[in-house]
Motif scaffolding. Structure first.
Motif, mmCIF file in Angstrom:
data_model
loop_
_atom_site.group_PDB
_atom_site.id
_atom_site.type_symbol
_atom_site.label_atom_id
_atom_site.label_comp_id
_atom_site.label_asym_id
_atom_site.label_seq_id
_atom_site.Cartn_x
_atom_site.Cartn_y
_atom_site.Cartn_z
ATOM 1 N N TYR B 401 0.838 -1.199 0.000
ATOM 2 C CA TYR B 401 0.000 0.000 0.000
ATOM 3 C C TYR B 401 0.874 1.250 0.000
ATOM 4 O O TYR B 401 0.591 2.232 -0.685
ATOM 5 C CB TYR B 401 -0.931 0.017 1.218
ATOM 6 N N PRO B 444 -5.355 6.981 -2.406
ATOM 7 C CA PRO B 444 -4.028 6.569 -1.941
ATOM 8 C C PRO B 444 -3.636 7.274 -0.645
ATOM 9 O O PRO B 444 -3.029 6.673 0.233
ATOM 10 C CB PRO B 444 -3.090 6.997 -3.070
ATOM 11 N N TYR B 448 -5.645 4.071 1.397
ATOM 12 C CA TYR B 448 -4.532 3.110 1.396
ATOM 13 C C TYR B 448 -3.778 3.199 2.724
ATOM 14 O O TYR B 448 -3.352 2.187 3.279
ATOM 15 C CB TYR B 448 -3.539 3.382 0.263
ATOM 16 N N PHE B 475 -5.532 -5.673 -2.109
ATOM 17 C CA PHE B 475 -4.631 -4.597 -2.515
ATOM 18 C C PHE B 475 -4.655 -4.417 -4.033
ATOM 19 O O PHE B 475 -4.804 -3.304 -4.547
ATOM 20 C CB PHE B 475 -3.198 -4.905 -2.046
#
Lengths: 282, 699
Positions: B401, B444, B448, B475
């Motif tokens: 990640y 993100p 994430y 993921f």
């Protein structure tokens, strides 16, 4: 069959961009496209190293690669500090200079060079745009006719909630707000039809609130104005009430004769006089 | 939407039968209404099933005493994260519905009515920001921060619980809006004058106002609590410049919360005054001016972006350093960059309305301020890259990640600089380009990060690891789904497609909308994979237990205790002599053994659970519900309950419980014995079954 349809999809994909600022049809959008390309190239120097170094370092220094020096306590170097602070700061300073300059040049309020501009007053309603030509005493709903090659100066307000006018191929957007006036200067290089829209959500009819900008040769513009003035429909108080109701207009409409000072009246009824000295002096 | 005659106004306020989605679907069975009724039914059935299961297994008392009324920061943190996952599921399904609608509604009305679509983007945005992102990061901080500081709890355990329950109450209002009435169509930012009574007369905007208000009050309290914890509860020797990066980002985030949430509370309350009492703060007429709202909202809204992202930056700092088996590169730089971001975040709010007609100079100044944030952010990314340099990188799920984040986030930064240039902002503001940009930052940059933290700290919280294979599948789906769902939106935005569009009249947009729709389904698959992973992990927990507490060769103090940790966190408060005390003690010669028995133990005082916070949070939500429906009696009674609960609590005695030293000693020695019996495993085997939570020591 499938490959043919994929090809079709691919081609359709490219045509999408031709509706936007990457296919500019006027000087303002043209500037802005050039700036977009310049900034994008500069930014490649920012994003590029991260995109390269991240996978490179991660893979090279993976646990299973035993060939490399392992320095668990290494956590600082003045050289690296200089490398990660100074170039990004330099790029941002460079971009800031560019930004200052181009924000002045592309200010939506800035008059475009050339002949005296055509004056247009745009009033946002639910879910339509009313364009008043005060010098011609005509008005149009959902269609903005302009002469190609001549600057157009638009003053905007809203008779209802806040909206934002965007004509991607001609210029960036500016909001239209009740009681307030904003300005936008546009110009089309050549005759054509361009899409305009409201981009600020304003209820159930929002997606239909599009208009067409028709740029015509100067001579045709004069003919259009003359024809419009001869029209039968007038934009009086009663018509205005009907227009102001939440609705979608199926086809563009034109009006000869407009209630005098309609734009100012809308400003006033939306509270304009109480807090917003007009910026007409600019 | 539908205006129906109210029934018995004194008792039911504005409520009419038409306000039930089931009635609407019965009378007008379009697909749009059926979807609404189905969603409402799902909420009701879900609540009934949960209640039935709790009754069947006799877990009500356990749930109430051990969890709901608990003031333990660990349990509060976990409950926040549970809320975040529940709300994430709803908001993601809404996103898929919107993408499907846009994919089929090309020169076609599609299957969702315009009003339903408006409610979907409003709930999606409001939930994702206020009831997914905020609870997730608050929960993560709640769980981890006291450990990293060497503290036994947060500074104000009771306030901590109230903040949680206000958030739960507000999330409950969001769920109630599915079953009773409707939600706002004014988007997550709720701009007036559209959200004024004149243009949005229904209950939707009121749901939005009160849900956001309760949530923002909860977040303000959480922020104060976090900051005070950092300032007052650090273990002896834990100087500021010895704190873990996650503690630093938590501190900066909490300061942002303290200063940024009140403008939001004020903005929504002023809007409420407009709507309820005919004030004119933001109306079109009688002196109102929505610019005041825009300024206040974004005075909250821009720092909010950094409230969301900074904790994730902290998680990445921990993850990258741990899984590179190496010190964090440039700690001081990271601290300075974090603080710089926190300060600069208050200087940029006007970039949200470059297109509202202020002068070029104002726009340019705020544009430059915005771009300036790119420098410290870039520095942070490079710090993580250089952390990997000469390390030994392990590609575990959290590290994956982190890597995906670094590469994707920089692209979001790229488009962020484009948006920061006013002339370019004029072109793409309010289009899908903007939508693509902020999803590019928040997925993100927040999601994430939170998921990396979830995988990283899960074994600490529950004593067993999450399944690695399903973690990788999830993921992969999050990353692929993100690119498919959002990169087409950049193209569509550059082509002039406005956001929040229910139907599309431009056939050439079709291929991009199809790709984005596929991406949305991949993202849904990602969330599903997380669910499967959790189930598989619980099923196989016998083989993944890590009771020794240190499965990843961790660095912060949280890894120095058992997994799950004891109620009091530390049997003996640690003495801090360096930046990575636990790691250094493990690895360095001549350092004290981190698993040595302490010379003595003492009694530990912990807070007792309290029902008052549950009552306060839920009564506040009931009061809000009364206000929404204009059931004034209910609102007044519920508000009085809130006040009464506060007063009662202030008279309460025996709010603490003492755990005798002997019990602490017994538990701790038992754990230490288990650690000594646990085989240490090398990093190559950390995802295998042999990992029992004790890292092999390699100098």
């Amino acid at each position: 069959m499938t490959s043919a349809s994929f090809l079709m999809l691919g081609l359709a994909g490219c045509t999408a961009l031709s509706h936007g600022f990457l296919n500019p049809q006027g000087p303002v959008a043209g500037h802005e496209r050039d700036l977009f390309v310049t900034v994008s190239i500069v930014l490649l120097f920012v994003a590029g190293p991260v995109l390269l170094l991240t996978p490179l370092f991660a893979w090279h220094y993976r646990l299973s690669n035993r060939g490399d020096a392992y320095r668990p306590k290494w956590n600082f170097s003045w050289w690296v500090e200089a490398l990660i602070w100074i170039p990004p700061a330099g790029i941002v300073i460079g971009l800031a200079i560019l930004l200052w300059h181009w924000t002045q040049i592309d200010d939506p309020y800035r008059r475009l060079p050339g002949a005296a501009p055509i004056e247009v007053q745009a009033i946002a309603l639910d879910w339509k745009w009313v364009f008043v030509y005060p010098d011609l005493d005509v008005a149009a709903v959902d269609r903005l006719v302009i002469p190609a090659g001549r600057p157009v100066h638009i003053r905007l307000t809203s008779g209802t909630v806040m909206q934002s006018m965007l004509i991607p191929q001609l210029a960036g957007q500016i909001y239209a707000m009740g009681g307030m006036t904003t300005e936008l200067n546009i110009q089309a290089h050549r005759p054509g039809r361009f899409r305009g829209e409201n981009t600020q959500y304003n209820g159930a009819g929002f997606q239909h609130q599009k208009f067409v900008v028709v740029a015509v040769p100067s001579a045709d513009y004069d003919c259009w104005a003359a024809a419009a003035r001869r029209g039968k429909r007038t934009l009086d108080a009663q018509t205005w009430r009907r227009l102001s109701a939440r609705s979608i207009i199926a086809l563009p409409v034109e009006f000869a004769h407009v209630t005098p000072n309609l734009f100012e009246r809308v400003l006033e009824t939306t509270g304009g006089m109480s807090h917003s000295p007009t910026k007409a002096a600019r | 939407m539908t205006v129906s005659a109210p029934l018995w106004p004194a008792v039911l306020g504005r409520f009419g039968w038409q306000d039930l989605p089931f009635v609407r679907a019965w009378e007008n069975p379009t697909i749009s209404e059926l979807i609404g009724a189905f969603a409402g039914a799902l909420v009701v059935v879900g609540a009934v099933v949960v209640a039935a299961l709790l009754t069947r297994y006799g877990k009500w008392r356990y749930l109430w005493t051990e969890w709901l009324t608990s003031l333990d920061h660990k349990k509060i943190g976990i409950m926040y994260i549970v809320v975040a996952f529940v709300m994430l599921s709803r908001a993601l399904v809404e996103a898929v519905l919107m993408r499907m609608q846009q994919a089929v509604a090309i020169e076609h009305p599609g299957f969702l009515s315009p009003d339903h679509f408006g409610q979907l983007f409003s709930t999606h945005g409001s939930i994702m920001i206020f009831f997914m992102a905020m609870p997730f990061l608050t929960g993560m901080i709640n769980y981890v921060l006291p450990f990293q500081l060497g503290a036994r709890d947060m500074a104000f355990p009771w306030a901590n619980s109230i903040a949680l329950w206000l958030t739960i109450g507000a999330a409950g209002l969001m769920m109630a809006s599915l079953v009773v009435g409707e939600f706002s169509t004014g988007g997550w930012s709720g701009y007036p004058p559209y959200t004024e009574r004149a243009f949005s007369p229904g209950v939707g905007v009121d749901y939005w106002i009160w849900a956001v208000t309760l949530g923002s009050i909860g977040s303000t309290m959480a922020g104060i609590n976090i900051a005070c914890t950092v300032y007052k509860l650090r273990a002896p020797g834990m100087r500021f410049m010895r704190m873990q990066m996650f503690s630093w980002t938590s501190l900066c985030t909490s300061i942002l919360m303290i200063f940024a949430m009140p403008p939001l509370t004020v903005a929504t309350l002023l809007l409420a005054l407009d709507r309820y009492l005919g004030f004119h703060f933001f109306t079109n007429d009688l002196g109102g001016n929505m610019m005041n709202y825009a300024n206040m909202f974004w005075l909250f809204g821009h720092p909010e972006v950094y409230i969301l992202i900074l904790p994730a930056f902290g998680v990445y700092s921990e993850v990258v350093s741990t899984f590179s088996t190496k010190d964090l590169y440039g700690y001081t730089s990271l601290v300075i960059a974090t603080m710089a971001i926190a300060v600069l975040s208050f200087t940029v709010w006007v970039h949200h309305f470059f297109t509202m007609g202020q002068s070029a100079n104002v726009n340019a100044a705020f544009g430059i301020a915005t771009m300036t944030i790119g420098v410290p952010t870039g520095v942070k990314i490079y710090d993580w890259i250089w952390t990997m340099f000469r390390g030994e990188v392990r590609f575990t799920v959290p590290m994956l990640y982190a890597l995906a984040f670094m590469m994707t986030f920089v692209l979001g930064g790229f488009t962020g600089i484009i948006l920061a240039m006013p002339p370019l902002d004029y072109l793409v503001h309010n289009t899908l380009f903007l939508v693509a940009h902020f999803h590019n930052m928040l997925i993100p940059g927040l999601l994430y990060g939170m998921l990396a933290g979830y995988h990283y700290w899960f074994p600490k919280a529950f004593g067993f690891r999450l399944d690695e294979r399903w973690g990788r599948i999830a993921f992969g789906c999050w990353v692929v789904g993100f690119y498919l769902a959002f990169f087409p939106l950049y193209v569509l935005g550059a082509s002039g497609m406005a956001r929040r569009t229910q139907a599309i009249f431009e056939p050439s947009f079709r291929p991009w909308l199809y790709v984005a729709c596929v991406g949305a389904f991949v993202l849904l698959a990602a969330l599903t994979s997380l669910g499967i992973q959790l189930w598989v992990s619980i099923r196989d927990r016998a083989s993944t237990r890590v009771e020794a507490g240190d499965p990843w060769d961790g660095r912060g103090l949280e890894w120095s205790v058992s997994a799950p940790p004891p109620e009091y966190n530390f049997a003996v408060l640690p003495l801090i002599d360096g930046r990575n005390p636990f790691y250094d003690h493990k690895h360095d010669e001549g350092q004290p053994d981190p698993y040595a028995s302490p010379s003595s133990y003492e009694d530990i005082v912990v807070p007792r659970g309290s029902a008052t916070s549950v009552v306060i949070g839920l009564a506040a939500a009931v009061a809000a519900f009364g206000l929404i429906w204009e059931i004034w009696g209910l609102a007044i009674v519920a508000l009085q309950i809130v006040v009464a609960a506060v007063v009662l609590r202030s008279f309460g005695r025996d709010q603490h419980r003492t755990i005798p030293a002997a019990e602490v000693a017994r538990e701790h020695e038992k754990w230490l014995a288990r650690v000594r019996a646990t085989p240490a495993i090398p990093r190559q085997l950390e995802t295998a079954a042999v990992n029992r939570g004790l890292a092999e020591i390699v100098a």
